[in-house]
Design an enzyme around this catalytic site. Structure first.
Site, PDB file in Angstrom:
ATOM      1  N   CYS A  33       0.831  -1.211   0.000  1.00 46.85           N
ATOM      2  CA  CYS A  33       0.000   0.000   0.000  1.00 46.85           C
ATOM      3  C   CYS A  33       0.867   1.265   0.000  1.00 46.85           C
ATOM      4  O   CYS A  33       1.580   1.530   0.972  1.00 46.85           O
ATOM      5  CB  CYS A  33      -0.909  -0.054   1.234  1.00 46.85           C
ATOM      6  SG  CYS A  33      -1.730   1.484   1.650  1.00 46.85           S
ATOM      7  N   CYS A  36       0.167   3.761   2.767  1.00 45.55           N
ATOM      8  CA  CYS A  36       0.631   3.187   4.042  1.00 45.55           C
ATOM      9  C   CYS A  36       2.123   3.461   4.228  1.00 45.55           C
ATOM     10  O   CYS A  36       2.575   3.779   5.335  1.00 45.55           O
ATOM     11  CB  CYS A  36       0.385   1.682   4.087  1.00 45.55           C
ATOM     12  SG  CYS A  36      -1.349   1.214   3.957  1.00 45.55           S
TER      13      CYS A  36
END
Length: 108
Positions: A33, A36
């Site tokens: 991600c 993230c």
């Protein structure tokens, strides 16, 4: 990664988060991600600044699907604030450090 950040698992989630003495900011994330990865250094800064006041815990949703399912995680990063074992706030998506600090300050 900061020594002030805990990487928890499905098995340890209740102990690390729900039974914590401090408010806990939980980051539900995954290695693939992009947002993230972008929020990780912000969380490291916050972990240093809020040491002793807030615990920051990371949950890799790919390796800990029970925790992600338990809390209905559909998008990542999703961050929850827990206080006294109860979820008291939720933040979805990449947020600036100032916004995250504001949320934490509300729960101190």
């Amino acid at each position: 990664m900061s020594n002030n950040i805990i990487n928890t698992t499905d098995a340890n989630f209740d102990q690390d988060v729900l039974q914590a003495d401090l408010p806990v900011l939980v980051d539900f994330w995954a290695t693939w991600c992009g947002p993230c990865k972008a929020i990780a250094p912000i969380l490291e800064d916050l972990a240093e600044e809020y040491a002793g006041k807030v615990q920051i815990v990371k949950v890799d949703v790919d390796n800990n699907p029970q925790s992600a399912s338990r809390f209905g995680i559909r998008n990542i990063p999703t961050l929850f604030v827990f206080k006294n074992g109860e979820k008291v706030d939720a933040i979805t998506g990449l947020q600036p450090k100032a916004e995250l600090a504001k949320v934490l300050d509300q729960h101190l």
